[in-house]
Scaffold this motif. Structure first.
Motif, PDB file in Angstrom:
ATOM      1  N   LEU A  90      89.462  19.750  42.320  1.00  0.00           N
ATOM      2  CA  LEU A  90      89.415  21.404  42.252  1.00  0.00           C
ATOM      3  C   LEU A  90      90.397  22.219  41.556  1.00  0.00           C
ATOM      4  N   VAL A  91      91.831  21.565  41.587  1.00  0.00           N
ATOM      5  CA  VAL A  91      92.422  22.731  40.384  1.00  0.00           C
ATOM      6  C   VAL A  91      92.407  22.271  39.001  1.00  0.00           C
ATOM      7  N   ASN A  92      91.458  21.341  38.711  1.00  0.00           N
ATOM      8  CA  ASN A  92      91.532  20.745  37.284  1.00  0.00           C
ATOM      9  C   ASN A  92      90.534  21.620  37.145  1.00  0.00           C
ATOM     10  N   ILE A  93      89.042  22.026  37.969  1.00  0.00           N
ATOM     11  CA  ILE A  93      88.543  23.140  37.530  1.00  0.00           C
ATOM     12  C   ILE A  93      88.697  24.599  37.264  1.00  0.00           C
ATOM     13  N   ARG A  94      89.504  24.718  38.388  1.00  0.00           N
ATOM     14  CA  ARG A  94      90.341  25.945  38.721  1.00  0.00           C
ATOM     15  C   ARG A  94      91.054  26.380  37.177  1.00  0.00           C
ATOM     16  N   ASN A  95      91.771  25.313  36.806  1.00  0.00           N
ATOM     17  CA  ASN A  95      92.797  25.329  35.898  1.00  0.00           C
ATOM     18  C   ASN A  95      91.875  25.185  34.456  1.00  0.00           C
ATOM     19  N   GLU A  96      90.463  24.789  34.097  1.00  0.00           N
ATOM     20  CA  GLU A  96      89.450  25.154  33.053  1.00  0.00           C
ATOM     21  C   GLU A  96      88.874  26.477  33.340  1.00  0.00           C
ATOM     22  N   MET A  97      88.993  27.118  34.123  1.00  0.00           N
ATOM     23  CA  MET A  97      88.248  28.209  34.013  1.00  0.00           C
ATOM     24  C   MET A  97      89.034  29.559  34.455  1.00  0.00           C
ATOM     25  N   MET A  98      90.298  29.265  34.689  1.00  0.00           N
ATOM     26  CA  MET A  98      91.698  30.376  33.831  1.00  0.00           C
ATOM     27  C   MET A  98      91.672  30.139  32.490  1.00  0.00           C
ATOM     28  N   MET A  99      91.436  29.677  31.894  1.00  0.00           N
ATOM     29  CA  MET A  99      91.512  29.204  30.416  1.00  0.00           C
ATOM     30  C   MET A  99      90.527  29.490  29.970  1.00  0.00           C
ATOM     31  N   LEU A 100      89.120  29.356  29.864  1.00  0.00           N
ATOM     32  CA  LEU A 100      87.563  29.948  29.849  1.00  0.00           C
ATOM     33  C   LEU A 100      87.994  31.736  30.293  1.00  0.00           C
ATOM     34  N   HIS A 101      88.315  32.094  31.076  1.00  0.00           N
ATOM     35  CA  HIS A 101      88.365  33.253  31.709  1.00  0.00           C
ATOM     36  C   HIS A 101      89.469  34.206  30.739  1.00  0.00           C
ATOM     37  N   GLU A 102      90.280  33.198  30.169  1.00  0.00           N
ATOM     38  CA  GLU A 102      92.134  33.918  29.042  1.00  0.00           C
ATOM     39  C   GLU A 102      91.181  34.414  27.947  1.00  0.00           C
ATOM     40  N   LYS A 103      90.335  33.411  27.755  1.00  0.00           N
ATOM     41  CA  LYS A 103      89.873  32.821  26.136  1.00  0.00           C
ATOM     42  C   LYS A 103      89.022  34.343  26.380  1.00  0.00           C
ATOM     43  N   THR A 104      88.093  34.199  26.873  1.00  0.00           N
ATOM     44  CA  THR A 104      86.580  35.334  26.876  1.00  0.00           C
ATOM     45  C   THR A 104      87.343  37.148  26.547  1.00  0.00           C
TER      46      THR A 104
END
Length: 114
Positions: A90-104
């Motif tokens: 879950l922590v990895n998924i959250r980090n990926e989502m945050m990274m994707l959010h920053e990119k978008t």
């Protein structure tokens, strides 16, 4: 009435010698006094054995319950280990989502829309 018609018990009472009641009583007392001490010792030994078996059974039941507790602790440890594994996912998924959010967000700021 032939010889085969005669009762098998006929004449048996007459064949027995007279029994002296006092002799029978003395023989009985002698027999009892000979075997009674051994029987009493055997009885007390069996009672002690039975008591020891009860104590042993109680001890075994306590040990079995301890093993059951140990098994449940192992199960709990496995459950915590599995929970830690899924928490890390879950922590990895959250980090990926945050990274994707920053990119978008950066793409939106720069004017590139997806």
């Amino acid at each position: 009435v032939g010889p085969s018609d005669a009762s098998p018990d006929e004449g048996v009472v007459e064949d027995l010698p007279l029994i002296d009641e006092k002799a029978v009583e003395q023989l009985t007392e002698g027999l009892i006094s000979h075997y009674l001490p051994d029987l009493q010792r055997s009885k007390s030994a069996l009672q002690e054995l039975t008591q020891n078996q009860v104590v042993l059974l109680e001890t075994l039941e306590q040990e079995i319950s301890k093993f059951k507790e140990c098994n449940s602790i192992v199960d709990i440890n496995a459950l915590f280990s599995e929970a830690k594994h899924y928490h890390n996912k879950l922590v990895n998924i959250r980090n990926e989502m945050m990274m994707l959010h920053e990119k978008t967000s950066k793409l939106k700021v720069s004017g590139i829309y997806i």
